[in-house]
Design an enzyme around this catalytic site. Structure first.
Site, PDB file in Angstrom:
ATOM      1  N   TYR A 186     -14.963  25.077   3.634  1.00 36.13           N
ATOM      2  CA  TYR A 186     -16.022  24.488   4.462  1.00 36.13           C
ATOM      3  C   TYR A 186     -17.328  25.279   4.379  1.00 36.13           C
ATOM      4  O   TYR A 186     -18.411  24.697   4.430  1.00 36.13           O
ATOM      5  CB  TYR A 186     -15.562  24.363   5.918  1.00 36.13           C
ATOM      6  CG  TYR A 186     -14.643  23.188   6.129  1.00 36.13           C
ATOM      7  CD1 TYR A 186     -15.060  21.895   5.792  1.00 36.13           C
ATOM      8  CD2 TYR A 186     -13.360  23.346   6.638  1.00 36.13           C
ATOM      9  CE1 TYR A 186     -14.218  20.813   5.952  1.00 36.13           C
ATOM     10  CE2 TYR A 186     -12.511  22.264   6.807  1.00 36.13           C
ATOM     11  CZ  TYR A 186     -12.945  20.997   6.461  1.00 36.13           C
ATOM     12  OH  TYR A 186     -12.126  19.926   6.613  1.00 36.13           O
ATOM     13  N   GLU A 197      16.575  27.428   2.159  1.00 35.77           N
ATOM     14  CA  GLU A 197      15.457  26.589   1.714  1.00 35.77           C
ATOM     15  C   GLU A 197      15.011  25.607   2.783  1.00 35.77           C
ATOM     16  O   GLU A 197      13.830  25.543   3.124  1.00 35.77           O
ATOM     17  CB  GLU A 197      15.837  25.802   0.441  1.00 35.77           C
ATOM     18  CG  GLU A 197      14.752  24.782   0.068  1.00 35.77           C
ATOM     19  CD  GLU A 197      15.088  23.937  -1.137  1.00 35.77           C
ATOM     20  OE1 GLU A 197      16.088  24.229  -1.815  1.00 35.77           O
ATOM     21  OE2 GLU A 197      14.334  22.971  -1.410  1.00 35.77           O
ATOM     22  N   ASP A 211      18.850  24.197  -2.285  1.00 42.54           N
ATOM     23  CA  ASP A 211      19.381  22.984  -2.908  1.00 42.54           C
ATOM     24  C   ASP A 211      19.799  23.295  -4.341  1.00 42.54           C
ATOM     25  O   ASP A 211      19.194  24.154  -5.005  1.00 42.54           O
ATOM     26  CB  ASP A 211      18.310  21.879  -2.945  1.00 42.54           C
ATOM     27  CG  ASP A 211      18.147  21.213  -1.580  1.00 42.54           C
ATOM     28  OD1 ASP A 211      19.032  21.393  -0.714  1.00 42.54           O
ATOM     29  OD2 ASP A 211      17.128  20.513  -1.394  1.00 42.54           O
TER      30      ASP A 211
END
Lengths: 370, 510
Positions: free
Chosen positions: A102, A198, A250
């Site tokens: 910004y 995870e 996973d």
């Protein structure tokens, strides 16, 4: 293994580095030569895996950004970002990467249109000076990760400087949130190990059933690829108390070569910082491709991106290339053509993971992947 | 019955064939009338070696009724010629001769007069003066449709300021329109293809005045008349020539009636048809004539002479384009003469690019045959098709499949020939003979290459400008950043910006 704090070690020296670089560029310009900046190449192709240190180390390859028509915009933006960083350092202030984006809106034509553009420039500047973005005055706005279990984090009250002892067993069904900067923290713990997880879903289940109590461990939710703060937090905690770190993600190429590998050995993108932001003592608990058969888990077919990611890792990832068991695991997964999620264990009952899977795994730590 | 048919034959012929002659719609009828009068005037001036000065006036008389007036400074017409020129359909003078001229069949102006008379009942009015010593005459010409005869109804002396010239006035039913098929477009294009001509125009509305200035004060080279080339004749024409020839032997017939045939070739042609060189041309049967044609096809005959052509010329094309069109770049190519079926012809291309021309539209293609603009039937014209099938992308223009290229471009395509092969009698589209298409393409490629060089050069310059502007947008930020970091003064900052701008402007990496 170095555990020396990288942050705020030499804020003034960073400002000095910025001035030196700027002076060099100015001299070139006044000599009527085209100035250039040399950046280390920020990719896996420019890192080497140092097994004895346990992390990726940057190789010498650099790319030169010479000031030409094609680069003049980025060149100007990089310089303005350096000037902004210098201002932050000298006023002892900080800005998030989004705030920096910004701020650039004041730069007229040199403003950034999207935040990824300004992030890249900040990372370029980091790499240019071989420093951490916090040293440049930039902080990430991303969450560091959640912690629950046998741990007391010692922090200080921002205003009074009073010591705060944060007991991570006392968050009920919630969790302690890792701050952006972890260097000032101290730890007290009697836990046996750290379990890094995870998905938030699996973390929730383990917290709800107070798995940490029965297993005497510290649970940390990674929330995908772990942030630098999260990696640093685990590293410091594990170093200070000689804890083992087990990783539970996973069973897919993303879990293996992105989440686990980044946690353990660092990333190719900020390779000059991997020394601090890696957890070499991490070991891979699961879900492994072998678990699919052993626990008869439901699977999904590998997507094209999964296969590409696995083949990429086999071909380009120095960490995978160093560890034969990982190559075998990835090759096995490609052969099977399926992936498996942590929560697939729910097929055998919601608490199968607590009652059966984790205890069986913990009983045979030698089987963990490196 | 036969007698009745003959009585109505002229007007019936006309009514039945008006579409062939260019009078099929009221808009087209008005334009064709002007076109025929202008063609006649220009041909007459050029034959007499006079730089043409034309005045075209359209007067609105009532709704759909106009009076067309075309005045020239030509040699004028003597009374005896008036009925022949303005009154007879298919008046012969132009039909037999082989020489480049605007009108080809001699139908033109008389058909326009006939059309005017049929739609309004008014005669054609011709005023003409042939020289300083003669008074000008005003003739009112009526066509007697019963006997197919032009009749001069009135002949009076009138005042005429100039020493010589002709004015034709025809009243007709028609529609005056502007645009692609309008009178203005036709006159503008006529001026383009005839840089030696000056045209003033007064339209039906008040103040609707246009003037097309002369861009070249020399007449185009005079086109000489030539004899037919053997490769251009067919059986019918050959038979008629055999009958009409004064030659007494076949071998001399070929030598005197055709171009490029000497004793050896004449003998070879006759013997090839298994005829006697000494036999009389008048006795040749239709069967024998066919053999002669077959024999001609077997014999190699030199190409016809090309001094019968009068191209516009590259220099005059350029001058004309520059006079009429405000553009950045001009190119012109005049190909050398070539031959199709024994007829010499020559292709010319002119091109104007950029400047005031708009770039979003398709290219404007102006087609010309013997300097006459062709406004209709673009799609069926070989000149148009040649432009289509040229790959303009290679020359820096955009082009969709099967379309004209687009860009700020005007293309002129001119074919000059002793006999332009039109697809129909209304003379609006050129037929696609291989030789003509080939010449067109070669000419287009040549101007295309010139255009590509210009486009590339402009593109390079524009790129360089854009790059400079781009650089100058960001250099100040380098100055600001260095000023911030190093705490420089305004002067030191300005020095950086200046030096860097200069260095980058010189850099070849631009």
């Amino acid at each position: 293994m170095s555990s020396k704090t990288p942050v705020k070690s030499a804020a003034t020296s960073v400002a000095k580095k910025i001035r030196t670089e700027a002076r060099g560029i100015r001299t070139k310009i006044l000599q009527r030569k085209t100035p250039a900046m040399k950046f280390p190449v920020r990719s896996l192709s420019n890192v080497v895996y140092r097994p004895e240190k346990g992390h990726f180390q940057i190789k010498g390859r650099k790319k030169e950004r010479t000031l030409t028509v094609g680069t003049v915009k980025t060149f100007a933006q990089t310089l303005r970002m350096m000037a902004f960083s210098q201002e932050l350092i000298e006023t002892d202030d900080m800005a998030t990467k989004r705030e920096a984006y910004y701020v650039s809106k004041n730069w007229d034509d040199a403003r950034f249109n999207e935040q990824p553009e300004s992030d890249t420039v900040i990372e370029d500047v980091e790499a240019l000076f071989g420093v951490n973005r916090e040293q440049l005055g930039f902080v990430p706005e991303e969450k560091g990760g959640d912690v629950a279990g046998e741990l007391i984090v010692v922090d200080h009250d921002r205003d009074t400087g009073e010591k705060l002892r944060i007991d991570c067993t006392r968050f009920g069904s919630g969790a302690y949130s890792i701050p952006i900067s972890v260097e000032q923290l101290q730890f007290e713990t009697n836990a046996d190990y750290i379990l890094a997880i995870e998905t938030a879903g699996m973390f929730q289940r383990l917290v709800k059933h107070s798995y940490w109590r029965s297993a005497n461990c510290i649970l940390i939710s990674l929330g995908g690829v772990p942030t630098r703060a999260c990696r640093r937090f685990i590293r410091r905690l594990a170093d200070d108390h000689q804890l083992s770190v087990y990783v539970f993600v996973d069973g897919d190429p993303y879990g293996y070569s992105n989440i686990y590998r980044t946690l353990k050995a660092g990333s190719g993108n900020a390779a000059h910082l991997n020394e601090f932001f890696c957890v070499p003592q991490a070991r891979f608990l699961g879900v492994t491709p072998g678990d699919i058969d052993e626990y008869d888990l439901p699977t999904h077919p590998l997507k094209d991106v999964d296969i590409k990611r696995a083949k990429d890792a086999l071909k380009n990832d120095p960490f995978i290339q160093h560890h034969k068991p990982w190559q075998e695991a990835l090759q096995k997964q490609i052969r099977m053509g399926v992936r498996v999620e942590q929560q697939a264990l729910a097929k055998h009952g919601l608490n199968f993971v607590i009652d059966e899977y984790l205890p069986r795994k913990m009983a045979n730590k030698k089987a963990f992947l490196p | 019955m036969a007698a009745r048919q003959r009585e109505i034959s002229v007007s019936e012929f006309f009514t039945k064939n008006r579409h062939l002659l260019g009078f099929d719609s009221p808009t087209k009828a008005l334009l064709t009338t002007i076109k025929e009068a202008v063609d006649n005037s220009l041909d007459a001036c050029e034959e007499a070696g006079i730089l043409p000065d034309l005045e075209v006036t359209i007067q609105a008389l009532a709704e759909n009724r106009y009076r067309i007036e075309v005045t020239d400074n030509g040699p004028g017409i003597v009374k005896a010629q008036v009925p022949k020129i303005f009154g007879k359909l298919l008046y012969g003078s132009k039909f037999h001769r082989l020489r480049q001229s605007r009108g080809q069949q001699g139908i033109g102006i008389s058909a326009a007069g006939m059309y005017g008379q049929l739609t309004t009942g008014k005669p054609i009015v011709i005023e003409s003066r042939t020289n300083r010593r003669q008074a000008a005459h005003r003739y009112e010409l009526v066509i007697d449709t019963l006997r197919n005869q032009p009749v001069i109804k009135r002949d009076i002396e009138v005042d005429w300021e100039a020493p010589h010239g002709t004015r034709v006035a025809i009243e007709l039913e028609g529609t005056y329109k502007k645009g692609r098929h309008g009178v203005e477009t036709y006159l503008r294009q006529t001026a383009l293809a005839n840089p030696h001509v000056e045209i003033r125009f007064q339209g039906p509305a008040e103040g609707e005045v246009l003037a097309f200035q002369r861009a070249s004060s020399t007449l185009p080279p005079e086109a000489l008349e030539i004899q037919p080339h053997p490769h251009g004749v067919e059986v019918g024409l050959l038979l008629r020539m055999l009958k009409e020839s004064k030659a007494r032997r076949l071998s001399s017939f070929f030598q005197t009636e055709f171009s490029r045939v000497g004793p050896t070739l004449a003998q070879r042609i006759v013997e090839g048809a298994e005829l006697q060189p000494r036999s009389s041309p008048k006795r040749v049967t239709a069967e024998a004539a066919e053999k002669l044609i077959a024999s001609i096809r077997q014999v190699r005959i030199p190409a016809p002479p090309t001094n019968c052509l009068s191209p516009i010329g590259e220099e005059r094309l350029l001058a004309s384009l520059k006079e009429q069109i405000a553009a950045d770049f001009y190119a012109a190519v005049s190909r050398s003469p070539a031959v199709y079926r024994g007829n010499p012809f020559q292709v010319e291309i002119g091109l104007a690019y950029g400047g005031d021309l708009t770039s979003d539209d398709l290219v404007s293609l102006y087609r010309f045959a013997n300097r006459v603009p062709l406004l209709y039937q673009q799609g069926g014209c070989a000149l148009f098709k040649s432009v289509l099938s040229t790959n303009w992308k290679a020359y820096g223009l955009q082009q969709s499949r099967g379309a004209l290229p687009s860009g700020p471009l005007i293309l002129m395509a001119h074919v000059a020939s002793v006999w332009v092969p039109f697809t129909s009698e209304s003379k609006e589209a050129v037929a696609g003979y291989d030789e003509i298409v080939r010449e067109m393409k070669l000419a287009l490629q040549e101007v295309g290459r010139q255009l590509a060089r210009h486009v590339r050069r402009t593109q390079r310059r524009r790129d360089a400008d854009r790059k400079r502007a781009y650089i100058e947008k960001y250099i100040p930020h380098i100055g600001i950043a260095l000023q911030d970091i190093l705490g420089l003064s305004e002067k030191q900052e300005a020095e950086i910006v200046e030096t860097l701008t200069d260095t980058l402007a010189r850099s070849r990496k631009m």
